[in-house]
Design a protein around this motif. Structure first.
Motif, PDB file in Angstrom:
ATOM      1  N   GLN C 133       0.834  -1.212   0.000  1.00 10.61           N
ATOM      2  CA  GLN C 133       0.000   0.000   0.000  1.00 10.61           C
ATOM      3  C   GLN C 133       0.859   1.249   0.000  1.00 10.61           C
ATOM      4  O   GLN C 133       2.005   1.247   0.433  1.00 10.61           O
ATOM      5  N   TRP C 134       0.270   2.323  -0.512  1.00  7.80           N
ATOM      6  CA  TRP C 134       0.876   3.642  -0.385  1.00  7.80           C
ATOM      7  C   TRP C 134       0.614   4.178   1.007  1.00  7.80           C
ATOM      8  O   TRP C 134      -0.497   4.037   1.520  1.00  7.80           O
ATOM      9  N   LEU C 135       1.638   4.793   1.587  1.00  2.12           N
ATOM     10  CA  LEU C 135       1.456   5.403   2.901  1.00  2.12           C
ATOM     11  C   LEU C 135       1.188   6.900   2.716  1.00  2.12           C
ATOM     12  O   LEU C 135       1.997   7.610   2.125  1.00  2.12           O
ATOM     13  N   HIS C 136       0.041   7.315   3.224  1.00  2.67           N
ATOM     14  CA  HIS C 136      -0.328   8.738   3.179  1.00  2.67           C
ATOM     15  C   HIS C 136      -0.705   9.171   4.584  1.00  2.67           C
ATOM     16  O   HIS C 136      -1.879   9.320   4.912  1.00  2.67           O
ATOM     17  N   PRO C 137       0.294   9.349   5.424  1.00  2.00           N
ATOM     18  CA  PRO C 137       0.013   9.612   6.847  1.00  2.00           C
ATOM     19  C   PRO C 137      -0.751  10.917   7.050  1.00  2.00           C
ATOM     20  O   PRO C 137      -0.567  11.873   6.307  1.00  2.00           O
TER      21      PRO C 137
ATOM     22  N   ALA D  10       1.554   8.364  -6.536  1.00  2.00           N
ATOM     23  CA  ALA D  10       1.213   7.440  -5.442  1.00  2.00           C
ATOM     24  C   ALA D  10      -0.223   6.948  -5.583  1.00  2.00           C
ATOM     25  O   ALA D  10      -0.609   6.486  -6.665  1.00  2.00           O
ATOM     26  N   SER D  11      -1.024   7.036  -4.523  1.00  3.56           N
ATOM     27  CA  SER D  11      -2.370   6.449  -4.575  1.00  3.56           C
ATOM     28  C   SER D  11      -3.258   7.149  -5.602  1.00  3.56           C
ATOM     29  O   SER D  11      -4.174   6.539  -6.143  1.00  3.56           O
ATOM     30  N   ARG D  13      -2.235   8.185  -8.523  1.00  5.62           N
ATOM     31  CA  ARG D  13      -1.902   7.585  -9.816  1.00  5.62           C
ATOM     32  C   ARG D  13      -2.546   6.212  -9.940  1.00  5.62           C
ATOM     33  O   ARG D  13      -3.071   5.859 -10.997  1.00  5.62           O
ATOM     34  N   ASP D  14      -2.499   5.452  -8.865  1.00  4.66           N
ATOM     35  CA  ASP D  14      -3.148   4.131  -8.910  1.00  4.66           C
ATOM     36  C   ASP D  14      -4.642   4.283  -9.217  1.00  4.66           C
ATOM     37  O   ASP D  14      -5.199   3.548 -10.048  1.00  4.66           O
ATOM     38  N   ALA D  15      -5.287   5.247  -8.550  1.00  6.70           N
ATOM     39  CA  ALA D  15      -6.735   5.428  -8.742  1.00  6.70           C
ATOM     40  C   ALA D  15      -7.044   5.925 -10.155  1.00  6.70           C
ATOM     41  O   ALA D  15      -8.014   5.484 -10.791  1.00  6.70           O
ATOM     42  N   ALA D  16      -6.214   6.840 -10.665  1.00  5.25           N
ATOM     43  CA  ALA D  16      -6.449   7.383 -12.008  1.00  5.25           C
ATOM     44  C   ALA D  16      -5.971   6.412 -13.093  1.00  5.25           C
ATOM     45  O   ALA D  16      -6.324   6.571 -14.263  1.00  5.25           O
ATOM     46  N   ALA D  17      -5.180   5.442 -12.690  1.00  4.91           N
ATOM     47  CA  ALA D  17      -4.612   4.459 -13.622  1.00  4.91           C
ATOM     48  C   ALA D  17      -3.795   5.137 -14.723  1.00  4.91           C
ATOM     49  O   ALA D  17      -3.747   4.683 -15.856  1.00  4.91           O
ATOM     50  N   ARG D  18      -3.143   6.252 -14.378  1.00  2.89           N
ATOM     51  CA  ARG D  18      -2.248   6.937 -15.332  1.00  2.89           C
ATOM     52  C   ARG D  18      -1.324   7.885 -14.563  1.00  2.89           C
ATOM     53  O   ARG D  18      -1.659   8.315 -13.458  1.00  2.89           O
ATOM     54  N   ASP D  19      -0.198   8.205 -15.190  1.00  8.36           N
ATOM     55  CA  ASP D  19       0.765   9.147 -14.598  1.00  8.36           C
ATOM     56  C   ASP D  19       0.300  10.587 -14.752  1.00  8.36           C
ATOM     57  O   ASP D  19       0.618  11.442 -13.929  1.00  8.36           O
ATOM     58  N   SER D  20      -0.363  10.853 -15.879  1.00 13.49           N
ATOM     59  CA  SER D  20      -0.754  12.229 -16.169  1.00 13.49           C
ATOM     60  C   SER D  20      -1.872  12.220 -17.195  1.00 13.49           C
ATOM     61  O   SER D  20      -2.118  11.199 -17.853  1.00 13.49           O
ATOM     62  N   GLU D  21      -2.528  13.338 -17.327  1.00 12.37           N
ATOM     63  CA  GLU D  21      -3.502  13.486 -18.401  1.00 12.37           C
ATOM     64  C   GLU D  21      -3.654  14.963 -18.723  1.00 12.37           C
ATOM     65  O   GLU D  21      -3.316  15.828 -17.904  1.00 12.37           O
ATOM     66  N   ALA D  43      -9.788   8.768  -3.116  1.00 17.07           N
ATOM     67  CA  ALA D  43     -10.266   8.650  -1.732  1.00 17.07           C
ATOM     68  C   ALA D  43      -9.941   9.908  -0.922  1.00 17.07           C
ATOM     69  O   ALA D  43     -10.658  10.245   0.025  1.00 17.07           O
ATOM     70  N   LEU D  44      -8.862  10.602  -1.273  1.00 16.91           N
ATOM     71  CA  LEU D  44      -8.383  11.701  -0.424  1.00 16.91           C
ATOM     72  C   LEU D  44      -9.200  12.972  -0.594  1.00 16.91           C
ATOM     73  O   LEU D  44      -9.302  13.501  -1.708  1.00 16.91           O
ATOM     74  N   PRO D  45      -9.757  13.504   0.499  1.00 12.98           N
ATOM     75  CA  PRO D  45     -10.439  14.798   0.411  1.00 12.98           C
ATOM     76  C   PRO D  45      -9.403  15.905   0.178  1.00 12.98           C
ATOM     77  O   PRO D  45      -8.219  15.747   0.497  1.00 12.98           O
ATOM     78  N   ILE D  46      -9.863  17.005  -0.373  1.00 11.17           N
ATOM     79  CA  ILE D  46      -8.939  18.083  -0.748  1.00 11.17           C
ATOM     80  C   ILE D  46      -8.145  18.598   0.451  1.00 11.17           C
ATOM     81  O   ILE D  46      -7.001  19.048   0.304  1.00 11.17           O
ATOM     82  N   GLU D  47      -8.705  18.500   1.649  1.00  9.91           N
ATOM     83  CA  GLU D  47      -8.015  18.986   2.850  1.00  9.91           C
ATOM     84  C   GLU D  47      -6.708  18.230   3.093  1.00  9.91           C
ATOM     85  O   GLU D  47      -5.822  18.718   3.783  1.00  9.91           O
TER      86      GLU D  47
END
Lengths: 79, 140, 140, 79
Positions: C133-137, D10-11, D13-21, D43-47
């Motif tokens: 997994q990626w760590l995003h603390p 990181a995560s 890129r995994d979620a977008a399934a690409r390095d860039s667009e 998954a990550l909120p903007i905060e």
């Protein structure tokens, strides 16, 4: 009366002009330092010196046994 | 094996550091004391360390044992040079490995402070003016 | 010359340390982060670091510039590995030289803390169970 | 409407399934993240995310110019 070997280091050795000497002494280590301080003119008062006996730190009130090796430890400056 | 040593000659840090590597240790902190070209405002050209060797080795070992008891660290070691040193020479090395960096830093700092205040080693400093003296610092 | 670097491969500490030696510096503190065999209670087998390289280099350099402004130190440097690492591999190194040990320790600690919180590098951890997994603390 | 290149790490890129667009976007960087978060299911909120533009950290209220390179920076874990 105990015959002890006294080791001198750093400025105490310079003042005593020797690495060590054998001394006949009666009383505690504090008295031994006072005696040798007077003999050699050590600048350091006893409050700034520690004492070791037979390779371990000792208490100034300890009385050396015959054959003991006593070392006066002036303030250290390693590091 | 002894964790503390007195060295008569220049020593290599690499094998000492390698000896502290542990699979469970993620952090390593180290400290080195180098001979400076000045002290207390005076230009220094070098120095000589002398020790009461038997007691220095015993007291150094005690400090490292105490560090291992006080801090959550994996291992620690320290080597102190004696003899004649020039400006830039390595005088003392401390290394600490630990799971986390808090303990590694804290123990490393504690060890060098204790070594400087407790181990019977004395510094004889030579100055650019040609004189020299033993350093017997007052307690802090 | 850059004080901060990203390294694609294993790197030697000795020349980096030598680059921090100064005749006026009596103290050197360093920190190393090693890949541990566990994290958050899970057995880890290795990891991969990736970076946003251009920003990581700029931000790392900024951290070292700030350290030189904040602390009375002679010099400082930091190298961070990216790519695949195994347990025991060196992940990050920080070295600081200073006249006195207070500043060397404080700056070394400050730099590694800032690098960990600000430099865009991410850890992808592999576990003994086979997952990763990626760590995003969360911020402390 | 600005055509920007978005970099993923990181995560993300995994979620977008690409390095860039390459994305055509109107509005500030916060709106760009909201849009792409919805598209890729980040998954990550903007905060918890920072944003960089053209190699330097930027403000979420900045509006990208055409040709800008935007990077979303998930919480870092170096060291």
């Amino acid at each position: 009366m105990a015959r002890v070997t006294v080791l001198y280091f750093a400025s105490l050795r310079d003042a005593a002009a020797r690495d060590s000497e054998v001394v006949d002494h009666e009383g505690d280590l504090a008295a031994l330092y006072a005696h040798l301080r007077e003999r050699h003119g050590f600048a350091l008062p006893i409050e700034r010196v520690r004492v070791a006996m037979d390779g371990a730190f000792a208490d100034w009130r300890d009385c050396p046994r015959g054959g003991a090796e006593v070392a006066f430890i002036p303030p250290v400056s390693g590091g | 094996m002894a964790r503390f040593a007195i060295a008569d000659d220049a020593f290599d840090i690499a094998p000492l550091r390698a000896g502290l590597l542990r699979a469970e240790a993620g952090a390593y902190a180290s400290f080195e004391g180098w001979v400076r070209n000045h002290n207390d405002g005076r230009a220094a050209t070098g120095l000589r360390y002398e020790s009461y060797r038997a007691l220095a080795e015993a007291e150094g070992e005690r400090i490292l044992d105490e560090a291992l008891a006080r801090f959550p660290i994996a291992d620690a070691a320290c080597v102190h040079r004696i003899g004649d040193l020039a400006v830039g020479d390595l005088a003392v090395w401390v290394g600490v490995s630990a799971a986390h960096r808090d303990a590694a830093f804290a123990a490393c700092r504690w060890i060098i402070d204790e070594v400087k205040s407790r181990v019977p080693i004395w510094k004889h400093e030579r100055y650019a003016e040609g004189d020299a003296q033993w350093l017997h610092p007052s307690s802090p």
